[in-house]
Scaffold this motif. Structure first.
Motif, short mmCIF file in Angstrom:
data_model
loop_
_atom_site.label_atom_id
_atom_site.label_comp_id
_atom_site.label_asym_id
_atom_site.label_seq_id
_atom_site.Cartn_x
_atom_site.Cartn_y
_atom_site.Cartn_z
N SER A 1 13.15 -1.45 23.03
CA SER A 1 13.89 -1.41 21.75
C SER A 1 12.94 -0.71 20.91
N ASN A 2 13.64 -0.39 19.75
CA ASN A 2 12.66 0.26 18.62
C ASN A 2 12.85 -0.27 17.31
N PRO A 3 11.68 -0.52 16.77
CA PRO A 3 11.54 -1.17 15.50
C PRO A 3 12.26 0.04 14.11
N ASP A 4 12.62 -0.33 13.26
CA ASP A 4 12.88 0.43 11.98
C ASP A 4 11.70 0.81 11.42
N PHE A 5 11.85 1.95 10.50
CA PHE A 5 10.57 2.20 9.71
C PHE A 5 9.96 1.31 9.09
N ALA A 6 10.69 0.63 8.31
CA ALA A 6 9.96 -0.49 7.52
C ALA A 6 9.13 -1.28 8.38
N LEU A 7 9.69 -1.74 9.50
CA LEU A 7 8.81 -2.83 10.27
C LEU A 7 7.65 -1.98 10.80
N ILE A 8 7.76 -0.80 11.47
CA ILE A 8 6.63 0.14 11.75
C ILE A 8 5.50 0.19 10.70
N LYS A 9 5.95 0.44 9.50
CA LYS A 9 4.94 0.36 8.23
C LYS A 9 4.47 -0.99 8.09
N LYS A 10 5.09 -2.09 8.30
CA LYS A 10 4.73 -3.35 8.03
C LYS A 10 3.46 -3.70 9.24
N ILE A 11 3.96 -3.20 10.40
CA ILE A 11 3.04 -3.13 11.51
C ILE A 11 1.61 -2.51 11.19
N ALA A 12 1.88 -1.28 10.90
CA ALA A 12 0.57 -0.52 10.53
C ALA A 12 -0.26 -0.85 9.42
N ASN A 13 0.37 -1.49 8.46
CA ASN A 13 -0.26 -2.24 7.21
C ASN A 13 -1.02 -3.51 7.74
N SER A 14 -0.44 -4.11 8.36
CA SER A 14 -1.07 -5.20 9.10
C SER A 14 -2.25 -5.08 10.00
N CYS A 15 -2.31 -3.84 10.51
CA CYS A 15 -3.25 -3.52 11.55
C CYS A 15 -4.39 -2.54 10.86
N ASP A 16 -4.36 -2.49 9.53
CA ASP A 16 -5.13 -1.67 8.73
C ASP A 16 -5.01 -0.22 8.99
N TYR A 17 -3.70 0.31 9.16
CA TYR A 17 -3.42 1.59 9.53
C TYR A 17 -2.64 2.29 8.45
N ASP A 18 -2.67 3.75 8.04
CA ASP A 18 -1.74 4.22 7.29
C ASP A 18 -0.86 5.24 8.17
N ILE A 19 0.16 5.54 7.90
CA ILE A 19 1.49 6.40 8.48
C ILE A 19 1.01 7.81 7.34
N VAL A 20 0.68 8.85 8.19
CA VAL A 20 0.53 10.03 7.65
C VAL A 20 1.58 10.96 8.22
N PHE A 21 2.29 11.74 7.31
CA PHE A 21 2.99 13.03 7.74
C PHE A 21 2.14 14.11 7.68
N ILE A 22 2.01 14.97 8.46
CA ILE A 22 1.10 16.11 8.05
C ILE A 22 2.16 17.60 8.44
N ASN A 23 2.27 18.15 7.41
CA ASN A 23 3.10 19.58 7.50
C ASN A 23 2.29 20.53 8.49
N ARG A 24 2.58 20.85 9.55
CA ARG A 24 2.44 21.78 10.50
C ARG A 24 1.80 23.25 10.14
N ASN A 25 2.62 23.50 9.18
CA ASN A 25 2.33 25.02 8.71
C ASN A 25 1.41 24.99 7.43
N THR A 26 1.41 24.02 6.64
CA THR A 26 0.77 24.06 5.51
C THR A 26 -0.61 22.95 5.20
N LYS A 27 -0.38 21.82 6.32
CA LYS A 27 -1.31 21.04 6.58
C LYS A 27 -1.24 19.95 5.50
N GLU A 28 -0.44 19.87 4.49
CA GLU A 28 -0.32 19.09 3.55
C GLU A 28 0.11 17.54 3.89
N LYS A 29 -0.62 16.83 3.44
CA LYS A 29 -0.61 15.39 4.05
C LYS A 29 0.37 14.51 3.01
N ILE A 30 1.17 13.77 3.53
CA ILE A 30 2.02 12.60 2.80
C ILE A 30 1.59 11.36 3.50
#
Length: 78
Positions: free
Chosen positions: A46-75
């Motif tokens: 099964s697949n968790p929703d984004f809110a739960l993925i974020k909660k898991i990442a935060n609990s494990c001391d990770y950030d979720i980073v989106f990187i624009n392939r063209n500009t390398k901008e990070k969100i």
């Protein structure tokens, strides 16, 4: 860094959990889901929703980073 385009989210979640040195029951308790639910996420059953993925990442001391392939901008999802 995990860079596989076909890598399922479950493997990423499992890697984060193991790097934090938590078992599924411990992490499940922290994020408020059953061990069996977390196992289902990690195996791709099964697949968790984004809110739960974020909660898991935060609990494990990770950030979720989106990187624009063209500009390398990070969100960073916080």
């Amino acid at each position: 860094i995990i860079n596989s385009g076909d890598l399922m989210i479950g493997k990423i979640l499992k890697t984060m959990r193991k790097n934090k040195k938590l078992n599924q029951k411990q992490l499940g308790s922290i994020i408020g889901v059953a061990q069996t639910t977390l196992s289902g996420y990690e195996t791709g059953y099964s697949n968790p929703d984004f809110a739960l993925i974020k909660k898991i990442a935060n609990s494990c001391d990770y950030d979720i980073v989106f990187i624009n392939r063209n500009t390398k901008e990070k969100i960073i999802a916080k």
